[in-house]
Write a protein that holds these residues in place. Structure first.
Motif, PDB file in Angstrom:
ATOM      1  N   GLU A   1      -0.048 -41.024 -19.260  1.00 13.14           N
ATOM      2  CA  GLU A   1      -1.497 -41.122 -19.096  1.00 13.14           C
ATOM      3  C   GLU A   1      -2.187 -41.163 -20.456  1.00 13.14           C
ATOM      4  N   ALA A   2      -2.986 -42.199 -20.670  1.00 11.19           N
ATOM      5  CA  ALA A   2      -3.690 -42.371 -21.932  1.00 11.19           C
ATOM      6  C   ALA A   2      -4.980 -41.550 -21.935  1.00 11.19           C
ATOM      7  N   VAL A   3      -5.525 -41.354 -23.125  1.00 10.64           N
ATOM      8  CA  VAL A   3      -6.823 -40.691 -23.235  1.00 10.64           C
ATOM      9  C   VAL A   3      -7.849 -41.525 -22.481  1.00 10.64           C
ATOM     10  N   HIS A   4      -8.543 -40.902 -21.547  1.00  7.96           N
ATOM     11  CA  HIS A   4      -9.519 -41.635 -20.739  1.00  7.96           C
ATOM     12  C   HIS A   4     -10.904 -41.432 -21.354  1.00  7.96           C
ATOM     13  N   LEU A   5     -11.388 -42.466 -22.041  1.00 10.94           N
ATOM     14  CA  LEU A   5     -12.628 -42.350 -22.804  1.00 10.94           C
ATOM     15  C   LEU A   5     -13.835 -42.062 -21.924  1.00 10.94           C
TER      16      LEU A   5
ATOM     17  N   CYS B   1     -21.059 -50.553 -22.537  1.00 12.40           N
ATOM     18  CA  CYS B   1     -19.998 -49.596 -22.859  1.00 12.40           C
ATOM     19  C   CYS B   1     -19.788 -49.552 -24.370  1.00 12.40           C
ATOM     20  N   PRO B   2     -19.781 -48.359 -24.981  1.00  9.22           N
ATOM     21  CA  PRO B   2     -19.663 -48.265 -26.432  1.00  9.22           C
ATOM     22  C   PRO B   2     -18.243 -48.408 -26.967  1.00  9.22           C
ATOM     23  N   TYR B   3     -17.256 -48.445 -26.109  1.00 13.28           N
ATOM     24  CA  TYR B   3     -15.862 -48.426 -26.565  1.00 13.28           C
ATOM     25  C   TYR B   3     -15.272 -49.830 -26.684  1.00 13.28           C
ATOM     26  N   GLY B   4     -14.357 -49.970 -27.628  1.00 10.17           N
ATOM     27  CA  GLY B   4     -13.639 -51.229 -27.804  1.00 10.17           C
ATOM     28  C   GLY B   4     -14.495 -52.369 -28.298  1.00 10.17           C
TER      29      GLY B   4
END
Length: 227
Positions: A150-154, A205-208
């Protein structure tokens, strides 16, 4: 299949088209797996996709050589490319739009340990919402690749949730997606901004951000959705 064949043969073949391996896993003995290349239940799957717009220039170059009236060109391109890679490595290629449908989102979550964002798209710790799954390779033998942890869920750390506040018709909510409301907006004059720049909720969305799709790619997807 040994790990060198998995990483080199498949990875290099895909990279020539801007695609990447998005993880993989072996099916358990009790799982109902789709058919592998031999016609027997597959023993393993490798998920194929893209990060950001990596595949977009390759698709555009291919599209220029195709008839203008070609339907579903992106799916057609992906099937062609991934199908050719499958033939190289002795796999069977499948697409998310193939019938009968296979559980691509579940495969992706298992392969990379991802979870869904409030928009339904899987949130990646590096790419944010700017990635996609284009197909998968099914094998008759097990592969040497670990299932994703499981990856960090932003989304867990995002308190403001701008992705649920930017759509002019509130198409996304905690209870689902208002498909009809979104399409109605896009078909009206009020939907010009969405059609010319992309989904406003996704853009919020601020991510990626470094992997955000270019405008022409977003417009392509919006037109495909409306059609």
């Amino acid at each position: 299949m040994n790990s060198s064949r998995f990483e080199i043969s498949i990875g290099e073949a895909l990279s020539a088209h801007g695609l990447i391996v998005r993880g993989g896993f072996n099916f358990g003995p009790e799982e109902r797996a789709p058919q592998g290349p031999s016609g027997s239940p597959a023993r393993a799957v490798v998920v194929v996709g893209q990060a950001g717009a990596s595949a977009w220039p390759h698709f555009l170059a291919w599209r220029e050589r195709q008839p203008k009236e070609l339907r579903d060109p992106l799916d057609t391109w992906a099937r062609e490319v991934i199908g050719a890679v499958a033939a190289q490595v002795g796999a069977r290629a499948v697409s998310p739009s193939d019938r009968p449908f296979v559980p691509f989102q579940q495969w992706a979550m298992r392969a990379e340990g991802l979870r869904a964002s409030p928009l339904g798209l899987l949130m990646h710790p590096r790419y944010g919402l700017w990635h996609a799954y284009r197909g998968a390779l099914l094998f008759d033998t097990e592969i040497e690749v670990a299932a994703g942890e499981e990856a960090v869920h932003l989304c867990d750390a995002c308190v403001a949730k701008p992705c649920l506040k930017s759509c002019p018709v509130g198409a996304y909510s905690g209870t689902g997606f208002d498909y009809a409301g979104c399409r109605s907006q896009l078909h009206s004059g009020a939907g010009r901004q969405c059609m010319s720049s992309g989904c406003l909720d996704r853009l919020a969305c601020p991510y990626g951000a470094a992997y955000r799709y270019p405008t022409d790619m977003q417009v392509f997807h919006m037109k495909a959705f409306v059609a």
